[in-house]
Design an enzyme around this catalytic site. Structure first.
Site, PDB file in Angstrom:
ATOM      1  N   SER A  71       0.796  -1.196  -0.187  1.00 38.98           N
ATOM      2  CA  SER A  71       0.388  -0.164   0.309  1.00 38.98           C
ATOM      3  C   SER A  71       0.983   1.222  -0.020  1.00 38.98           C
ATOM      4  CB  SER A  71      -1.041  -0.099   0.989  1.00 38.98           C
ATOM      5  OG  SER A  71      -0.566   0.511   2.468  1.00 38.98           O
ATOM      6  N   ILE A 102      16.000  -7.057   7.306  1.00 38.76           N
ATOM      7  CA  ILE A 102      17.321  -6.223   7.997  1.00 38.76           C
ATOM      8  C   ILE A 102      17.919  -6.155   6.783  1.00 38.76           C
ATOM      9  CG2 ILE A 102      19.094  -5.678   9.912  1.00 38.76           C
ATOM     10  CD1 ILE A 102      16.420  -5.463  10.605  1.00 38.76           C
ATOM     11  N   HIS A 154       8.109   4.129   9.135  1.00 35.90           N
ATOM     12  CA  HIS A 154       7.610   3.359  10.045  1.00 35.90           C
ATOM     13  C   HIS A 154       6.424   3.110  11.072  1.00 35.90           C
ATOM     14  CE1 HIS A 154       9.252   0.383  13.634  1.00 35.90           C
ATOM     15  NE2 HIS A 154       7.852   1.449  14.502  1.00 35.90           N
ATOM     16  N   GLU A 161       0.949   6.999   7.121  1.00 33.48           N
ATOM     17  CA  GLU A 161       2.095   6.554   6.313  1.00 33.48           C
ATOM     18  C   GLU A 161       2.072   7.397   4.502  1.00 33.48           C
ATOM     19  OE1 GLU A 161       2.952   2.877   6.635  1.00 33.48           O
ATOM     20  OE2 GLU A 161       1.915   2.897   8.862  1.00 33.48           O
TER      21      GLU A 161
END
Ligand code: GRF
Length: 206
Positions: free
Chosen positions: A13, A89, A106, A176
């Protein structure tokens, strides 16, 4: 024009919000590649529909060398790498090659509710459990420390008493999408200044 690669793991998204903003003429940017650590990521289909080159570096095979393989794919000439719902990561030479040219979105107000293991719905569950009155989202630079790079921009989202992890995730995700594109615009317009005191936003580029 900002030439970017987007690394994904999930539904995409955030990737979709970048695509939409480009198509609406709000973001002067070209997505050169979408790379996923998850072969089943919905983000891959969103990219393929738009003819964007996609690559899969399955984390079950490339846990250690995802960064190296991704660097081989994208080369050294892009302007930015965007981690958009990317759960691996990132490590290796790519962090040096693209120093201060990798950003992540985040779903909390860093330094709260972040770090190893804090991603997706877990973040919002922790916010609800902590009875926090506010949460939000953060776009930050990426370095070797999980969620450790300099914060660029944050957006606060109020936690209502009726919220649960699902309603909160929906509220934050919506913010976001806007925050990520706002930061991409600032970078494209060269309005971000990295200083030892942190990231400064230049109102007008003289
Ligand atoms: C969401 O939890 C979002 O908060 C975080 O990554 C997850 C999936 O995002 N950034 P997306 O829909 O795959 O962009």
């Amino acid at each position: 024009m900002l030439k970017i690669a987007v690394f994904v793991s999930g539904s995409g998204s955030n990737l979709q919000s970048i695509i939409d903003n480009i198509e609406q003429g709000k973001l002067n940017c070209r997505i050169e590649a979408v790379i996923s650590d998850n072969p089943k990521a919905g983000a891959l289909e969103r990219a393929e529909i738009k003819g964007i080159r996609t690559y899969v570096l399955d984390k079950s095979i490339h846990k250690e060398d995802f960064g190296d393989k991704a660097l081989q794919i994208i080369g050294e000439d892009l302007d930015l790498i965007v981690l958009a719902g990317f759960l691996s990561i990132l490590k290796g030479e790519i962090l040096n090659t693209y120093k201060n040219k990798i950003i992540n979105i985040h779903p909390s107000l860093i330094p709260n509710f972040c770090g190893k293991g804090m991603y997706g719905r877990r973040v919002h569950e922790a916010v609800i459990k902590a009875k926090a009155e506010i949460t939000g989202c953060t776009v930050h630079y990426v370095n070797a420390e999980v969620d450790g790079g300099a914060v660029i921009l944050q957006k606060i989202v109020k936690v209502d008493t009726c919220d649960d992890a699902d309603t909160l995730q929906e509220k934050v995700l919506s913010e976001e999408h806007k925050l990520l594109c706002k930061v991409l615009c600032l970078i494209e317009q060269k309005k971000l200044l990295n200083t030892p005191q942190g990231v400064k936003i230049l109102e007008e580029v003289i």
